[in-house]
Design a protein around this motif. Structure first.
Motif, PDB file in Angstrom:
ATOM      1  N   ALA A 182       0.854  -1.194   0.000  1.00  0.00           N
ATOM      2  CA  ALA A 182       0.000   0.000   0.000  1.00  0.00           C
ATOM      3  C   ALA A 182       0.883   1.233   0.000  1.00  0.00           C
ATOM      4  CB  ALA A 182      -0.909  -0.003   1.224  1.00  0.00           C
ATOM      5  N   LEU A 183       0.889   1.956  -1.117  1.00  0.00           N
ATOM      6  CA  LEU A 183       1.746   3.137  -1.239  1.00  0.00           C
ATOM      7  C   LEU A 183       0.942   4.425  -1.380  1.00  0.00           C
ATOM      8  CD1 LEU A 183       4.368   1.784  -3.822  1.00  0.00           C
ATOM      9  CD2 LEU A 183       4.607   1.871  -1.351  1.00  0.00           C
ATOM     10  N   GLY A 184      -0.256   4.333  -1.920  1.00  0.00           N
ATOM     11  CA  GLY A 184      -0.992   5.540  -2.281  1.00  0.00           C
ATOM     12  C   GLY A 184      -2.139   5.868  -1.345  1.00  0.00           C
ATOM     13  N   SER A 185      -3.034   6.755  -1.823  1.00  0.00           N
ATOM     14  CA  SER A 185      -4.263   7.197  -1.171  1.00  0.00           C
ATOM     15  C   SER A 185      -4.030   8.154  -0.004  1.00  0.00           C
ATOM     16  CB  SER A 185      -5.107   6.011  -0.680  1.00  0.00           C
ATOM     17  OG  SER A 185      -4.580   5.479   0.510  1.00  0.00           O
ATOM     18  N   ALA A 186      -5.097   8.898   0.327  1.00  0.00           N
ATOM     19  CA  ALA A 186      -5.060   9.751   1.515  1.00  0.00           C
ATOM     20  C   ALA A 186      -5.450   8.908   2.722  1.00  0.00           C
ATOM     21  CB  ALA A 186      -6.037  10.907   1.356  1.00  0.00           C
ATOM     22  N   TRP A 187      -6.314   7.966   2.471  1.00  0.00           N
ATOM     23  CA  TRP A 187      -6.857   7.099   3.532  1.00  0.00           C
ATOM     24  C   TRP A 187      -7.041   5.713   2.944  1.00  0.00           C
ATOM     25  CZ3 TRP A 187     -10.999   3.854   3.971  1.00  0.00           C
ATOM     26  CH2 TRP A 187     -11.492   3.549   5.247  1.00  0.00           C
ATOM     27  N   SER A 188      -6.583   4.707   3.630  1.00  0.00           N
ATOM     28  CA  SER A 188      -6.878   3.366   3.141  1.00  0.00           C
ATOM     29  C   SER A 188      -7.024   2.380   4.283  1.00  0.00           C
ATOM     30  CB  SER A 188      -5.799   2.872   2.174  1.00  0.00           C
ATOM     31  OG  SER A 188      -4.744   2.264   2.877  1.00  0.00           O
ATOM     32  N   ARG A 189      -7.815   1.403   4.010  1.00  0.00           N
ATOM     33  CA  ARG A 189      -7.974   0.325   4.981  1.00  0.00           C
ATOM     34  C   ARG A 189      -8.090  -0.980   4.211  1.00  0.00           C
ATOM     35  NH1 ARG A 189     -10.592  -0.793  10.601  1.00  0.00           N
ATOM     36  NH2 ARG A 189     -11.198  -2.966  10.316  1.00  0.00           N
TER      37      ARG A 189
END
Lengths: 443, 252
Positions: free
Chosen positions: A268-275
């Motif tokens: 997981a490298l991107g996004s502002a928020w991730s789950r």
């Protein structure tokens, strides 16, 4: 005085509206009707997560209250051309590539779709032919425990890959599921849904990628089900490279049959928020799962991995290695839970979570948990949090390597235990480069 | 002068280690710096290479007329300064070939030269590996990780051969080496002796100097050079120990 309407997204209201995505030609996909209704009923009864829910304590979903996310109910998006997205393609592969734009299969962007004997490749939307009963019967059967977003996916799933590999068949070419998202003024909420079924003795590799064109806001809410028959083998590589304004949620459910092998590399490298919720269930003896992950949480980025591994039967082994890199005011949440049932004797499980803090303002919330009800098992867990080693940095600099590049190299080195699992593939080169570019941007 | 150190004073964690050190090394010369433990030998090596945490309070150090103390460690390397570490650092996950190529090209960039492409670099590194009798598989491994003591030191000399520095400082290169490894490493260093390259050998024992013959020998004690001479001084130290000199140093 003007009245300002509340701008937030109400998940329960979305479900209550009863509007489901349609396939090409705006026809509802009939065989999904019952699953959608089940998902909708579940979603309307499940709470919207807040800090009072333990599993969401460190993962606030404030973004939902700040914008009105619109479920994408119609596709495909034919306007997107190969020339718009080819920079996202992996060089020099003969991967079977399925491309989804905002949750819908984009036929013109797919490549190497060859139907081999014993490998059934369909899409939920139906544009790759009617799925067999084996696939229809399995859909929505692997996912067990769900939160409201997972239930919502069942109600609102738009399109996705349905993969069935028959007994003793080996698909040598990796099957790549490339999601390309495009932010819109009113941020879209996409619901891709995939099902991977390997019958006994089958073997395959699936690469699941999430990328973006532009830097717009959108919310991907994906669900993936994996069912592994006796003695089957699946290599599963996931790479989340979403745009910096994106929200990404994915729910992965894996069920392992007797003596099956499952190897996951999740980045997981991107996004502002991730789950990402990863739920692995051992349903047959002698199976083995290798779960590796690398999570980057840059300034103001929140990335969360919730891992839960259920050793329900005896003689299974699992290795969980998750590494985190934090920078700026990044937040990283890791919850690693291993459950060993009373009957699951001779379970062997090792969970490790190592975190590298590049900044004092970053925050990591890590919670490894072992819950063991059997008495003859070998289980352990370990967590570390550390900074870049000054001796290593000086060694690199004394060799002429500038500080910023030295730091990048050490971060890449830290990630290598996870990235190394896919060394020699085009995705390996890409994610190494992306990681370095996102840390200490040079030149 | 290749290296000119004048009245150098430096402290670590507020503790004064170098107390006015003078050293002049001409082009092509090999100097040995000997001294008891804690005399400041390693501190001198690290101060010259630019390590954080060593504070220079007075004095100067220049290489080929350029003030070293103003430069970042990577700038000193590009200028042609090389430090072979006493304890080469292990870099897990950082591939050795990749590291060597990054470093080599970073130094070239630092000097405004063009980078070497992968194929030319591999050819070059193979040639240098033979010089230090290093096993080729060590190129594929992470830098120094799981290397034996001898392999780590060879990897240092390999870098010296690759970077072709103007000034090489070898910090206790003999420590942890058996006699065979010592001979290979010394052969590597001797092959790199040239009129354009100066070498400073920092060592506690005289043993290494049987293999790498110095033009000058200095004794460092109490943060100063207390005695200088030719290679016979090293022999005398072996016979008499450091005691008699440290006392002189303290008294001076």
């Amino acid at each position: 005085m003007s009245v300002v309407e509340a701008a937030g997204t109400d998940l329960h209201r979305i479900v209550a509206s009863g509007k489901w995505p349609a396939a090409a030609g705006k026809v509802p996909i009939e065989w999904l009707g019952a699953i959608r209704e089940r998902g909708a009923a579940l979603a309307s009864n499940l709470p919207i997560p807040d800090r009072k829910l333990e599993a969401w304590r460190y993962t606030p979903i404030g973004f939902l209250t700040k914008a009105l996310y619109q479920p994408v109910l119609e596709g495909p998006f034919d306007a997107v051309q190969v020339s718009d997205v080819d920079e996202l393609f992996l060089d020099g592969t003969d991967n079977i590539r399925l491309v989804f734009v905002n949750g819908y299969l984009a036929t013109a962007l797919c490549s190497n779709i060859v139907h081999a004997d014993g490998v059934e490749l369909r899409s939920l939307g139906g544009s790759m032919g009617e799925p067999s009963d084996e696939l229809r019967d399995k859909l929505d059967q692997v996912a067990d425990k769900r939160h409201v977003f997972a239930a919502l996916n069942s109600a609102l799933m738009s399109d996705g890959a349905l993969i069935h590999v028959s007994a003793n068949v080996t698909e040598k070419r990796p099957i790549e599921l490339l999601h390309i998202s495009l932010g819109l003024e009113q941020p879209p909420m996409c619901h891709p849904r995939h099902l991977i079924v390997l019958e006994s003795g089958a073997s395959a590799e699936v690469i699941e990628r999430y990328c973006a064109i532009g830097d717009g806001a959108y919310f991907n809410n994906a669900l993936i089900e994996v069912s592994l028959g006796a003695g089957s083998r699946l290599r599963h590589v996931r790479s989340q490279e979403e745009s910096a304004k994106a929200q990404h949620l994915s729910d992965l459910h894996v069920r392992l049959g007797t003596e099956s092998r499952y190897a996951l590399t999740s980045v997981a490298l991107g996004s502002a928020w991730s789950r990402t919720d990863i739920r692995v269930k051992f349903a047959g003896e002698g199976a083995h799962a290798e779960l590796d992950g690398l999570i980057l949480a840059r300034d103001r980025q929140l990335n969360d991995v919730h891992l839960s591994v259920h050793h329900d039967v005896p003689n299974c082994t699992s290795r969980e290695t998750f590494k985190g890199i934090l920078d700026g005011k990044g937040k990283l949440v890791f919850d690693g839970y291993i459950h060993v049932a009373q009957d699951a004797q001779k379970t062997d499980a090792v969970l490790a979570n190592d975190n590298l803090m590049l900044s004092r303002s970053a925050e990591v919330d890590t919670k490894p948990q072992l819950e063991i009800y059997a008495d003859d098992v070998k289980c352990s867990h370990g967590t570390t949090v550390g900074e870049l080693d000054q001796d290593m940095l000086f060694y690199l600099r004394s060799r002429g390597i500038p500080l910023a590049r030295a730091r990048q190299m050490l971060c890449q080195g830290f990630a290598e235990e996870v990235f190394g699992r896919i060394v020699g593939t085009p995705l390996y080169d890409r994610i190494r480069r992306l990681l370095a570019a996102r840390l200490y941007e040079t030149e | 002068m290749m290296l000119s150190v004048k009245n150098l004073q430096a402290e670590v964690d507020g503790k004064e280690i170098l107390k006015g050190l003078d050293l002049e090394v001409g082009a092509g010369e090999v100097h040995a710096i000997m001294g008891p433990n804690g005399s400041g030998k390693s501190t001198l090596a690290h101060v010259l290479a630019g390590r954080d945490g060593y504070e220079v309070t007075q004095g100067s150090a220049s290489m080929d007329g350029t003030d070293l103390l103003e430069l970042e460690p990577e700038e000193r390397a590009a200028l042609g300064l090389f430090l072979a570490f006493q304890y080469p650092v292990e870099l897990p996950g950082v591939n050795n070939t990749h590291f060597l190529k990054e470093a080599y090209n970073a130094q070239r960039r630092g000097r405004g030269e063009s980078e070497l492409d992968s194929v030319s670099f591999l050819r070059l590194i193979r040639e240098k590996m033979e010089m230090v009798s290093m096993k080729p598989e060590l190129l594929k491994r992470p830098v120094n990780a799981g290397f034996s003591g001898g392999e780590k030191k060879r990897n240092e000399i390999l870098q010296m051969a690759l970077f072709e520095p103007k000034l090489a400082i070898l910090d206790e290169t003999d420590s942890g080496l058996d006699i065979d490894a010592l001979r290979t490493v010394s052969d590597g260093v001797n092959a790199l002796r040239s009129p354009a390259r100066s070498i400073v050998v920092v060592t506690h024992y005289q043993r290494l100097l049987d293999y790498i013959e110095p033009d000058h020998v200095h004794v460092l004690a109490g943060g100063r050079i207390v005695r200088s001479g030719d290679k016979t001084l090293a022999k005398e130290l072996e016979r008499r120990g450091y005691g008699w000199l440290s006392e002189q140093g303290e008294a001076a």
